[in-house]
Design an enzyme around this catalytic site. Structure first.
Site, PDB file in Angstrom:
ATOM      1  CB  SER A  85      -2.103   6.277  11.098  1.00  0.00           C
ATOM      2  OG  SER A  85      -2.526   5.151  10.411  1.00  0.00           O
ATOM      3  N   PRO A  86      -2.290   4.305  13.738  1.00  0.00           N
ATOM      4  CG  PRO A  86      -3.118   2.152  13.495  1.00  0.00           C
ATOM      5  CD  PRO A  86      -3.422   3.576  13.194  1.00  0.00           C
ATOM      6  CB  CYS A  94       4.887  -0.689  15.446  1.00  0.00           C
ATOM      7  SG  CYS A  94       3.627  -1.901  15.074  1.00  0.00           S
ATOM      8  CD  GLN A 131      -3.765  -1.561  13.932  1.00  0.00           C
ATOM      9  OE1 GLN A 131      -2.557  -1.669  14.111  1.00  0.00           O
ATOM     10  NE2 GLN A 131      -4.276  -1.200  12.771  1.00  0.00           N
ATOM     11  CE1 TYR A 177       2.591  -7.737  10.818  1.00  0.00           C
ATOM     12  CE2 TYR A 177       1.151  -5.895  10.285  1.00  0.00           C
ATOM     13  CZ  TYR A 177       2.413  -6.396  10.512  1.00  0.00           C
ATOM     14  OH  TYR A 177       3.507  -5.573  10.440  1.00  0.00           O
ATOM     15  NE  ARG A 208      -4.812   1.090   9.524  1.00  0.00           N
ATOM     16  CZ  ARG A 208      -3.855   2.003   9.320  1.00  0.00           C
ATOM     17  NH1 ARG A 208      -2.641   1.648   8.967  1.00  0.00           N
ATOM     18  NH2 ARG A 208      -4.099   3.274   9.492  1.00  0.00           N
ATOM     19  NE  ARG A 267       5.023   7.215   5.764  1.00  0.00           N
ATOM     20  CZ  ARG A 267       5.111   6.744   4.522  1.00  0.00           C
ATOM     21  NH1 ARG A 267       6.291   6.359   4.052  1.00  0.00           N
ATOM     22  NH2 ARG A 267       4.054   6.670   3.750  1.00  0.00           N
TER      23      ARG A 267
HETATM   24  C1  LIG Z   1       6.636   3.894  12.394  1.00  0.00           C
HETATM   25  C2  LIG Z   1       5.418   3.294  11.785  1.00  0.00           C
HETATM   26  C3  LIG Z   1       4.735   2.297  12.471  1.00  0.00           C
HETATM   27  C4  LIG Z   1       3.557   1.757  11.948  1.00  0.00           C
HETATM   28  N1  LIG Z   1       2.833   0.865  12.688  1.00  0.00           N
HETATM   29  C5  LIG Z   1       1.587   0.517  12.295  1.00  0.00           C
HETATM   30  C6  LIG Z   1       0.714  -0.179  13.158  1.00  0.00           C
HETATM   31  O1  LIG Z   1       1.006  -0.413  14.332  1.00  0.00           O
HETATM   32  N2  LIG Z   1      -0.486  -0.564  12.665  1.00  0.00           N
HETATM   33  C7  LIG Z   1      -0.890  -0.245  11.390  1.00  0.00           C
HETATM   34  O2  LIG Z   1      -1.975  -0.627  10.976  1.00  0.00           O
HETATM   35  N3  LIG Z   1      -0.089   0.460  10.580  1.00  0.00           N
HETATM   36  C8  LIG Z   1       1.107   0.866  11.012  1.00  0.00           C
HETATM   37  N4  LIG Z   1       1.889   1.665  10.218  1.00  0.00           N
HETATM   38  C9  LIG Z   1       1.325   2.139   8.955  1.00  0.00           C
HETATM   39  C10 LIG Z   1       0.671   3.510   9.163  1.00  0.00           C
HETATM   40  O3  LIG Z   1      -0.353   3.473  10.120  1.00  0.00           O
HETATM   41  C11 LIG Z   1       0.132   4.065   7.838  1.00  0.00           C
HETATM   42  O4  LIG Z   1      -0.889   3.227   7.374  1.00  0.00           O
HETATM   43  C12 LIG Z   1       1.223   4.183   6.797  1.00  0.00           C
HETATM   44  O5  LIG Z   1       2.424   4.688   7.330  1.00  0.00           O
HETATM   45  C13 LIG Z   1       0.804   5.081   5.632  1.00  0.00           C
HETATM   46  O6  LIG Z   1       0.432   6.335   6.137  1.00  0.00           O
HETATM   47  P1  LIG Z   1       1.426   7.624   6.067  1.00  0.00           P
HETATM   48  O7  LIG Z   1       1.787   7.803   4.608  1.00  0.00           O
HETATM   49  O8  LIG Z   1       0.589   8.747   6.597  1.00  0.00           O
HETATM   50  O9  LIG Z   1       2.622   7.335   6.886  1.00  0.00           O
HETATM   51  C14 LIG Z   1       3.078   2.186  10.690  1.00  0.00           C
HETATM   52  C15 LIG Z   1       3.801   3.164   9.986  1.00  0.00           C
HETATM   53  C16 LIG Z   1       4.928   3.724  10.529  1.00  0.00           C
HETATM   54  C17 LIG Z   1       5.631   4.810   9.773  1.00  0.00           C
END
Ligand SMILES: Cc1cc2nc3c(=O)[nH]c(=O)nc-3n(C[C@H](O)[C@H](O)[C@H](O)COP(=O)(O)O)c2cc1C
Length: 373
Positions: free
Chosen positions: A23-24, A26, A101, A183, A231, A325
Site C-alpha cells: 500500500s502507498p 508517505c 499514487q 484529501y 483509492r 504496516r
Molecule cells: C506510514 C504510513 C503512511 C501512509 N501513507 C499513505 C499514503 O501515502 N497514501 C494512502 O492512501 N494511504 C497511506 N497510508 C495508509 C495505508 O496505505 C493503509 O491504507 C493503512 O495503513 C491501513 O492498512 P494497514 O492496516 O495494512 O497498515 C499510510 C499508512 C502508513 C502506516
C-alpha cells in the site's frame, strides 16, 4: 491446494504475479518534492518483496498539494529526475509491478510531519494556503482552506494529467489517484466536507463531478496498456457522511470512465469520525463495492495474517489486498505468506541462500541457515 492469494491477476493492461499490493505509504522525507536515498532504500527493499504490486506513496501534483513540506511531488522536472533513479533501480532488481499514487492534499495540506506533531504549520514555519471543495477547516484549530473556483479546479485537474504523463514517462505500470482520507478529491465527494451550492456540490452526481473530471483528464493521457485506479472511501464513519451506497455509485462511475480498479479504504474526512478499527474492518466496504459496483477491488486495512488475506480473496470479498504496516514491520511478508500457504513466489537470486530449497542442487531435509559462505 492452490492459493488464491498467490494466483495472478490482470488489472487493465498489467498482470500481477499475485494479489498482494504494498500500500502507498508517505515517508515525509523528500526535499522540495524530490525523492532521495531514503526512498531508494525503502522502495528498493520493497520492490524485491515478491508482492504483485508496489505503490509509491501519495505524490502531490502541485507544491501546495503536499501534506507536509517533506512530501513527495511530481510537479517539476527535478521531481521527475529524482524518481528516475528510483524507478530504474526497482525495475532492474525488483520483481513487483510499480505504481504511484497521485494526489492533492486539499484542506489537510500545510502541516508538520507526523513525528513533529502533524499540526498546521505557522506562517513563520512556511505555511501555505490550502484549497478544498468548501472553505471549512478540517478542525477547529486548523486554518480554513479557500474554496476552489473554476480556474482553480481546471488548474488542479490539469496538474493531475501532467503528473500522470510524467509517471508514464518514468515507466510506472500503474497510477492510483488518491480519492480518500479527507484529501482534495474526497473533500468534494463527502457531504461532510462539501457545502457547495454550485454544480460541484449538493447531490451525489454534483459531488462526484470534480473527481470524475480529474479521472477523465488522467484517463485521457494514461495508456490503456497500463493500469489505472483510485483509492476511494467506503464509509466516512460520521453522521451525514459518505455511505457505502455512494461509494459504490462512485466506483461504477469510475468503471464507466475507464478505470481498472478501486482500493476501498475509509475515514479521514473529519477528526470527529469514529472508525471501528479491528482486523479487516474495511473489507465489508470493499465487498459491497465489488459486488454492486462490478469493478476490480482491492481491500486494505488491518490485513496482516496470510490466512486472513487468503480467505478475503478465496471468499470473493476482494480481488487483491493491500498491506501497509505489515510491510514496514516485515518487508518479506509475502515470502513468509507464501511459505504458510504453500505457494511459489519470486526471490532475487542474491537471497536464494535464505531459501535452502532454492540452492542449486541442494537436497536438504530441513532449512540449514548460516552455514558456509
Ligand atoms: C506510514 C504510513 C503512511 C501512509 N501513507 C499513505 C499514503 O501515502 N497514501 C494512502 O492512501 N494511504 C497511506 N497510508 C495508509 C495505508 O496505505 C493503509 O491504507 C493503512 O495503513 C491501513 O492498512 P494497514 O492496516 O495494512 O497498515 C499510510 C499508512 C502508513 C502506516
Amino acid at each position: 491446494m492452490t492459493s488464491h492469494l498467490f494466483s495472478p491477476i490482470t488489472i487493465g493492461g498489467v498482470t500481477l504475479a499475485n494479489r498482494i499490493a504494498v500500500s502507498p505509504m508517505c515517508q515525509y522525507s523528500a526535499v522540495d518534492g524530490s525523492a532521495n536515498d531514503w526512498h531508494l532504500q525503502h522502495l528498493g527493499s520493497l520492490s524485491v518483496s515478491g508482492a504483485g504490486m508496489l505503490v509509491v506513496e501519495m505524490t502531490a501534483v502541485t507544491p501546495e498539494g503536499r501534506i507536509t513540506p517533506a512530501c513527495l511531488g511530481l510537479y517539476s522536472d527535478a521531481n521527475e529526475m529524482a524518481l528516475e533513479r528510483i524507478v530504474a533501480t526497482c525495475r532492474r532488481w525488483g520483481n513487483s509491478r510499480l505504481g504511484i499514487q497521485l494526489a492533492h492534499a486539499g484542506r489537510k495540506a500545510s502541516v508538520h510531519v507526523p513525528w513533529q506533531g502533524g499540526k498546521p504549520l505557522s506562517a513563520t514555519e512556511g505555511a501555505w494556503q490550502g484549497v478544498a471543495a468548501s472553505a471549512t477547516a478540517f478542525d477547529h484549530d486548523w486554518p480554513p482552506p479557500q474554496a476552489l473556483d473554476a480556474d482553480g479546479l481546471a488548474r488542479i485537474r490539469d496538474a493531475f494529467a501532467v503528473a500522470a504523463q510524467r509517471a508514464d514517462r518514468l515507466g510506472f505500470d500503474l497510477v492510483e489517484l488518491q480519492g480518500a482520507h479527507g484529501y482534495l478529491l474526497h473533500s468534494f465527494l463527502s457531504p461532510a466536507a462539501n457545502c457547495r451550492d454550485d454544480r460541484y456540490g449538493g447531490s451525489s452526481e454534483n459531488r462526484m463531478r470534480f473527481p470524475l473530471e480529474v479521472a477523465a483528464a488522467v484517463r485521457a493521457v494514461w495508456p490503456s496498456t497500463k493500469a489505472l485506479g483510485m483509492r476511494i472511501t467506503g464509509f466516512d464513519w460520521i453522521e451525514g457522511g459518505l455511505t457505502s451506497t455512494e461509494a459504490t455509485l462512485f466506483a461504477s462511475a469510475l468503471k464507466y470512465a475507464g478505470f481498472d480498479y478501486v482500493c476501498v479504504t475509509s475515514g479521514g474526512i473529519s477528526p470527529q469520525a469514529r472508525p471501528m478499527i479491528e482486523p479487516g474492518y474495511q473489507v465489508p466496504f470493499a465487498e459491497t463495492v465489488r459486488r454492486d459496483g462490478k469493478i476490480t477491488v482491492q481491500a486494505v486495512g488491518m490485513i496482516a495474517d496470510p490466512y486472513q488475506a487468503e480467505a478475503i480473496i478465496a471468499d470473493g470479498r476482494a480481488d487483491c489486498v493491500a498491506l501497509a504496516r505489515a510491510f514496514l514491520d516485515d518487508p518479506r511478508w509475502s515470502w513468509h505468506a507464501a511459505d504458510s500457504l504453500g505457494a511459489d513466489i519470486a526471490f532475487p537470486p542474491q537471497y536464494h541462500r535464505s531459501r535452502p530449497n532454492l540452492w542449486p542442487g541442494a537436497v536438504l531435509a530441513r532449512p540449514h541457515r548460516g552455514v558456509g559462505h
